[in-house]
Write a protein that holds these residues in place. Structure first.
Motif, PDB file in Angstrom:
ATOM      1  N   GLN A 282     -86.239 -27.590 -19.498  1.00  0.00           N
ATOM      2  CA  GLN A 282     -84.778 -27.582 -19.439  1.00  0.00           C
ATOM      3  C   GLN A 282     -84.184 -28.646 -20.354  1.00  0.00           C
ATOM      4  N   ALA A 283     -84.645 -29.893 -20.201  1.00  0.00           N
ATOM      5  CA  ALA A 283     -84.111 -30.984 -21.014  1.00  0.00           C
ATOM      6  C   ALA A 283     -84.378 -30.760 -22.499  1.00  0.00           C
ATOM      7  N   VAL A 284     -85.583 -30.314 -22.820  1.00  0.00           N
ATOM      8  CA  VAL A 284     -85.936 -30.113 -24.233  1.00  0.00           C
ATOM      9  C   VAL A 284     -85.116 -28.978 -24.836  1.00  0.00           C
ATOM     10  N   THR A 285     -84.923 -27.915 -24.085  1.00  0.00           N
ATOM     11  CA  THR A 285     -84.129 -26.786 -24.591  1.00  0.00           C
ATOM     12  C   THR A 285     -82.686 -27.219 -24.852  1.00  0.00           C
ATOM     13  N   GLU A 286     -82.107 -27.976 -23.909  1.00  0.00           N
ATOM     14  CA  GLU A 286     -80.726 -28.435 -24.093  1.00  0.00           C
ATOM     15  C   GLU A 286     -80.619 -29.359 -25.306  1.00  0.00           C
ATOM     16  N   ALA A 287     -81.612 -30.211 -25.496  1.00  0.00           N
ATOM     17  CA  ALA A 287     -81.608 -31.103 -26.656  1.00  0.00           C
ATOM     18  C   ALA A 287     -81.672 -30.312 -27.956  1.00  0.00           C
ATOM     19  N   LEU A 288     -82.507 -29.291 -27.999  1.00  0.00           N
ATOM     20  CA  LEU A 288     -82.621 -28.462 -29.202  1.00  0.00           C
ATOM     21  C   LEU A 288     -81.324 -27.703 -29.487  1.00  0.00           C
ATOM     22  N   MET A 289     -80.639 -27.291 -28.431  1.00  0.00           N
ATOM     23  CA  MET A 289     -79.433 -26.493 -28.603  1.00  0.00           C
ATOM     24  C   MET A 289     -78.219 -27.340 -28.974  1.00  0.00           C
ATOM     25  N   TYR A 290     -78.124 -28.549 -28.380  1.00  0.00           N
ATOM     26  CA  TYR A 290     -76.904 -29.342 -28.533  1.00  0.00           C
ATOM     27  C   TYR A 290     -77.068 -30.589 -29.403  1.00  0.00           C
TER      28      TYR A 290
ATOM     29  N   MET B 126     -83.888 -34.805 -32.592  1.00  0.00           N
ATOM     30  CA  MET B 126     -85.253 -34.454 -32.218  1.00  0.00           C
ATOM     31  C   MET B 126     -86.241 -34.850 -33.321  1.00  0.00           C
ATOM     32  N   ILE B 127     -87.321 -35.512 -32.919  1.00  0.00           N
ATOM     33  CA  ILE B 127     -88.331 -35.994 -33.865  1.00  0.00           C
ATOM     34  C   ILE B 127     -89.618 -35.191 -33.770  1.00  0.00           C
ATOM     35  N   GLU B 128     -90.149 -35.051 -32.572  1.00  0.00           N
ATOM     36  CA  GLU B 128     -91.420 -34.353 -32.364  1.00  0.00           C
ATOM     37  C   GLU B 128     -91.320 -33.484 -31.110  1.00  0.00           C
ATOM     38  N   LEU B 129     -92.024 -32.357 -31.137  1.00  0.00           N
ATOM     39  CA  LEU B 129     -92.049 -31.453 -29.995  1.00  0.00           C
ATOM     40  C   LEU B 129     -93.482 -31.014 -29.739  1.00  0.00           C
ATOM     41  N   TYR B 130     -93.950 -31.258 -28.511  1.00  0.00           N
ATOM     42  CA  TYR B 130     -95.320 -30.922 -28.126  1.00  0.00           C
ATOM     43  C   TYR B 130     -95.284 -29.932 -26.960  1.00  0.00           C
TER      44      TYR B 130
ATOM     45  N   ARG C 278     -94.390 -19.221 -21.784  1.00  0.00           N
ATOM     46  CA  ARG C 278     -93.661 -19.099 -20.522  1.00  0.00           C
ATOM     47  C   ARG C 278     -92.168 -19.339 -20.711  1.00  0.00           C
ATOM     48  N   TYR C 279     -91.800 -20.289 -21.563  1.00  0.00           N
ATOM     49  CA  TYR C 279     -90.391 -20.676 -21.713  1.00  0.00           C
ATOM     50  C   TYR C 279     -89.833 -20.090 -23.012  1.00  0.00           C
ATOM     51  N   GLU C 280     -89.386 -18.866 -22.907  1.00  0.00           N
ATOM     52  CA  GLU C 280     -88.918 -18.138 -24.088  1.00  0.00           C
ATOM     53  C   GLU C 280     -87.663 -18.774 -24.680  1.00  0.00           C
ATOM     54  N   ASP C 281     -86.754 -19.246 -23.816  1.00  0.00           N
ATOM     55  CA  ASP C 281     -85.526 -19.870 -24.314  1.00  0.00           C
ATOM     56  C   ASP C 281     -85.837 -21.101 -25.153  1.00  0.00           C
ATOM     57  N   LEU C 282     -86.826 -21.870 -24.714  1.00  0.00           N
ATOM     58  CA  LEU C 282     -87.212 -23.060 -25.472  1.00  0.00           C
ATOM     59  C   LEU C 282     -87.787 -22.671 -26.828  1.00  0.00           C
ATOM     60  N   ALA C 283     -88.656 -21.678 -26.829  1.00  0.00           N
ATOM     61  CA  ALA C 283     -89.258 -21.235 -28.093  1.00  0.00           C
ATOM     62  C   ALA C 283     -88.190 -20.761 -29.069  1.00  0.00           C
ATOM     63  N   ASN C 284     -87.197 -20.011 -28.564  1.00  0.00           N
ATOM     64  CA  ASN C 284     -86.118 -19.529 -29.426  1.00  0.00           C
ATOM     65  C   ASN C 284     -85.254 -20.675 -29.936  1.00  0.00           C
TER      66      ASN C 284
ATOM     67  N   MET D 215     -87.423 -26.476 -35.687  1.00  0.00           N
ATOM     68  CA  MET D 215     -88.303 -27.514 -35.155  1.00  0.00           C
ATOM     69  C   MET D 215     -89.717 -26.975 -34.991  1.00  0.00           C
ATOM     70  N   ASP D 216     -90.681 -27.633 -35.613  1.00  0.00           N
ATOM     71  CA  ASP D 216     -92.072 -27.231 -35.456  1.00  0.00           C
ATOM     72  C   ASP D 216     -92.606 -27.687 -34.104  1.00  0.00           C
ATOM     73  N   VAL D 217     -93.429 -26.865 -33.499  1.00  0.00           N
ATOM     74  CA  VAL D 217     -94.061 -27.193 -32.226  1.00  0.00           C
ATOM     75  C   VAL D 217     -95.510 -27.563 -32.474  1.00  0.00           C
ATOM     76  N   GLU D 218     -95.899 -28.732 -31.984  1.00  0.00           N
ATOM     77  CA  GLU D 218     -97.291 -29.189 -32.093  1.00  0.00           C
ATOM     78  C   GLU D 218     -98.009 -28.802 -30.801  1.00  0.00           C
ATOM     79  N   PHE D 219     -99.044 -27.960 -30.920  1.00  0.00           N
ATOM     80  CA  PHE D 219     -99.761 -27.549 -29.722  1.00  0.00           C
ATOM     81  C   PHE D 219    -100.721 -28.642 -29.274  1.00  0.00           C
ATOM     82  N   VAL D 220    -100.796 -28.822 -27.957  1.00  0.00           N
ATOM     83  CA  VAL D 220    -101.672 -29.830 -27.371  1.00  0.00           C
ATOM     84  C   VAL D 220    -102.392 -29.221 -26.173  1.00  0.00           C
TER      85      VAL D 220
END
Length: 266
Positions: A34-42, A47-51, A59-65, A72-77
Motif C-alpha cells: 500500500q505505502a509503496v504503491t501510493e509513493a509511486l503514484m504520488y 523513489m530510489i530503489e524498489l525490491y 500478487r500486487y497488480e496495482d503496485l506493478a502497474n 521504476m525498475d524492480v529488483e527481485f530478491v
C-alpha cells in the motif's frame, strides 16, 4: 535476483530502520504494497530503489502497474533477503528506499489553508501516522510537527500513514511559538485540544469551526503544557459519554479534524 542477506547493499537498506542512518543519508524505508504503491503514484520522484519477491509482484497488480507508470525498475530478491531488509516481523514482500521530502511550514501557510494539524511532542509512531492519515482523510491542508515529536520517517510512522504521507505536506523541526505566529498571520484560529477545555459539543454550535482552523495536539501522556494553552484562541475537549477514562490521542485528533471538516463543508 539478490540472494545474499549479508551483502553490503542489503545491510544499507536495513540500517534505515535506525534514525542515525536516516539522518546521515536523507533516505527512509518503505514497507508494504500500500505505502509503496501510493509513493509511486504520488511521489515517484523521491523513489530510489524498489525490491520485491517475484510472488509479491505477481500478487500486487496495482503496485506493478504503478512501478511501470513511474518508470521504476524492480529488483527481485529472495524471501530471506527481504526479511533481512525489513523492519517488520512479517513483511509483505515489498520494500522501497526513498528520499525524505519534508515541506516547510511557510509553504503550507502560503497556500491559504483552511485546516491543519499542529503536533507538539507527539512521541508514539503509531499515533503520529494515524493522525497524518486522519488529516489526509479529513481533507486537511497539512500537518506540522513541533518540539521533540517522533521522527516523521520512523518506519512505524510511515507504515501507520498507509500512504497518506505522500498525499499532503508535512513540516518538521519547528518550534511551537513560531508555528502559531505563522498560523495567525495566515488568518487561522488556533484551537488546542485538551481535557481542560470546553466541550466540543458547545464549540460546534458557535460556528467557529467553519473558519480556517489550526488544531493543536499535545503529548500522549501529558497533553499540552499549561503555559501552552493560553497561546490558543480556544481550548476544547472531546466529551466522553461512556465509562472510558480517556481517549487515545489519534482517535481524539480524528474527531476534532472531522468536526472542522464537517463544519467547513456544511
Amino acid at each position: 535476483m539478490l540472494d545474499n542477506p549479508r551483502a553490503p547493499r542489503i545491510r544499507a537498506v536495513a540500517k534505515l530502520a535506525k534514525r542515525a542512518a536516516r539522518v546521515e543519508t536523507g533516505l527512509f524505508l518503505l514497507e508494504g504494497p500500500q505505502a509503496v504503491t501510493e509513493a509511486l503514484m504520488y511521489r515517484s520522484e523521491v523513489m530510489i530503489e524498489l525490491y520485491a519477491t517475484p510472488t509479491a509482484l505477481e500478487r500486487y497488480e496495482d503496485l506493478a502497474n504503478a512501478a511501470i507508470a513511474a518508470g521504476m525498475d524492480v529488483e527481485f530478491v529472495t524471501e530471506e533477503v527481504l526479511n533481512a531488509m525489513a523492519d517488520t516481523v512479517t513483511p509483505q514482500g515489498v520494500i522501497a528506499v526513498a528520499r525524505q521530502f519534508p515541506t516547510s511550514a511557510k509553504d503550507i501557510f502560503a497556500g491559504s489553508p483552511k485546516l491543519i494539524a499542529i503536533l507538539e511532542e507527539v512521541r508514539d509512531p503509531g499515533n503520529l501516522g494515524t493522525i497524518i492519515r486522519a488529516a489526509d482523510a479529513a481533507g486537511a491542508d497539512g500537518v506540522i510537527l513541533t518540539g521533540r515529536s517522533v521522527d516523521l520517517y520512523n518506519p512505524k510512522v510511515v507504515r501507520s500513514t498507509t500512504g497518506s504521507l505522500f498525499h499532503l505536506p508535512v513540516a518538521v523541526g519547528l518550534e511551537l511559538p513560531e508555528v502559531l505566529r505563522q498560523a495567525r498571520d495566515a488568518n487561522m484560529s488556533v484551537i488546542a485540544a485538551d481535557t481542560k477545555g470546553e466541550s466540543l459539543l458547545d464549540v460546534r454550535n458557535t460556528g467557529v469551526l467553519a473558519e480556517p482552523t489550526a488544531w493543536l495536539f499535545g503529548n500522549e501522556a501529558r497533553g499540552l503544557e499549561d503555559d501552552v494553552l493560553p497561546l490558543a484562541e480556544r481550548v476544547v475537549s472531546v466529551p466522553l459519554f461512556g465509562h472510558a477514562e480517556s481517549m487515545n490521542l489519534a482517535t481524539a485528533a480524528s474527531v476534532c479534524l472531522y468536526e472542522t471538516a464537517f463544519a467547513q463543508r456544511s
